[in-house]
Design an enzyme around this catalytic site. Sequence first.
Site, PDB file in Angstrom:
ATOM      1  N   CYS A 272      32.695  30.320  47.055  1.00 50.94           N
ATOM      2  CA  CYS A 272      33.917  30.498  47.840  1.00 50.94           C
ATOM      3  C   CYS A 272      34.078  29.389  48.881  1.00 50.94           C
ATOM      4  O   CYS A 272      34.271  28.242  48.537  1.00 50.94           O
ATOM      5  CB  CYS A 272      33.931  31.893  48.460  1.00 50.94           C
ATOM      6  SG  CYS A 272      35.571  32.429  49.001  1.00 50.94           S
ATOM      7  N   HIS A 362      33.315  35.044  43.471  1.00 49.47           N
ATOM      8  CA  HIS A 362      32.209  35.819  44.048  1.00 49.47           C
ATOM      9  C   HIS A 362      31.336  36.434  42.957  1.00 49.47           C
ATOM     10  O   HIS A 362      31.599  37.554  42.504  1.00 49.47           O
ATOM     11  CB  HIS A 362      32.764  36.922  44.953  1.00 49.47           C
ATOM     12  CG  HIS A 362      33.327  36.418  46.226  1.00 49.47           C
ATOM     13  ND1 HIS A 362      32.583  36.279  47.390  1.00 49.47           N
ATOM     14  CD2 HIS A 362      34.562  35.992  46.540  1.00 49.47           C
ATOM     15  CE1 HIS A 362      33.353  35.797  48.353  1.00 49.47           C
ATOM     16  NE2 HIS A 362      34.556  35.619  47.858  1.00 49.47           N
ATOM     17  N   GLU A 364      28.564  37.712  43.351  1.00 47.14           N
ATOM     18  CA  GLU A 364      27.818  38.834  43.942  1.00 47.14           C
ATOM     19  C   GLU A 364      28.668  40.088  44.077  1.00 47.14           C
ATOM     20  O   GLU A 364      28.211  41.088  44.628  1.00 47.14           O
ATOM     21  CB  GLU A 364      27.282  38.427  45.324  1.00 47.14           C
ATOM     22  CG  GLU A 364      28.224  38.646  46.500  1.00 47.14           C
ATOM     23  CD  GLU A 364      29.481  37.778  46.467  1.00 47.14           C
ATOM     24  OE1 GLU A 364      30.427  38.078  47.207  1.00 47.14           O
ATOM     25  OE2 GLU A 364      29.528  36.800  45.693  1.00 47.14           O
TER      26      GLU A 364
END
Length: 388
Positions: A272, A362, A364
């Site tokens: 990001c 992202h 995660e």
Amino acid sequence: MSGGNFGGGTAVLVLEDGRIFRGTTFGAVGQTLGEAVFSTGMTGYQETLTDPSYHRQIVVSTAPQIGNTGWNQEDNESVGPTGDSAEAKIWVAGYVVRDPSRRTSSWRATGSLQDELVRQGVVGIAGIDTRALVRHLRTRGSMRAGVFSGDALASDAELLERVKSQPSMLGADLAGEVTTTSGYVVEPVGGEARFTVAAIDLGIKTNTPRMFAERGMRVHVLPSTATLHDILDLKADGVFLSNGPGDPATADGAVHLTKEVLGQGLPLFGICFGNQILGRALGLNTYKMKFGHRGINIPVVEHETGRIAITAQNHGFALEGEAGQEFDTPFGRAVISHTCANDGAVEGVRLLDGSAFSVQYHPEAAAGPHDAAYLFDRFASMLEGDKS
């Protein structure tokens, strides 16, 4: 911004171009200012609200009903300055929804969304046509806005003046407002640490160190002001650049640190905001997008493999570049490795020697999707010496 009514009093959303939406109070009563943006996720609103990347933004949810699953103490994506999730906070400046659920239906809930918004003083508005609002933002672009209720209400002209008086997100340097103050350590899950990772906190989410820890890494989360000396003192095997809020064009300190890390040959991984920082360190420029990418259903193409991942994203700025573009840098040849299938926006860069890579999305994402979780394994392979 104390107290709150559920659908009781009047609330007003004012956009800087003069468009006004009238609804009812949701969450705290008062005034909040920020950039109006929209998120297309149908689930994971708690993760969205607690994501530090949303600092100074008023988030509009495109899903028509919000709050069904209430609030719990496990899904927060922010941590306190010491890494304690009990100190988690809501980072959004305000919240805009169509139909807030009046009943919480989840065995994991410890309270309601409404009560948590009130407790943390987050001003919101409900009962407006969010479809019309999102179409307006897609047409005109993200813009400054304000939500007003209770004693903060005034004439439309005065409210518009308050909205216009706030600074733009363009040129905003915000990482220092969300970073850890002193740093903390997340230990590997089970057994000895295979590697030590220095994670630069530009607005890091809770699940990121957890994903590293599950792969046997000890993670030292460092403030955004960390230096190369701090990283070398840890004898770090690799460096991670986190997500975060604000304009990447202002993050000169993080870019300088990244150049020093690349000069040392340390393996580097960014996501990001970290993707934009690595891109800048490699010589690319950034720009503000019209309305950005925010949600959990955005397709990204990895050009080397042709693989498409459905990803979670939250960014209003992007790197300049074209799919597959190769270019020279002071650290060797690099390539635009990923782009968005929807609009062609740059979604990843990497050095061709395999020493550094980053993605705009992202991997995660705690609320899903999990298509890109393999990137943490790719970083682990880099630390093992496999740069393929």
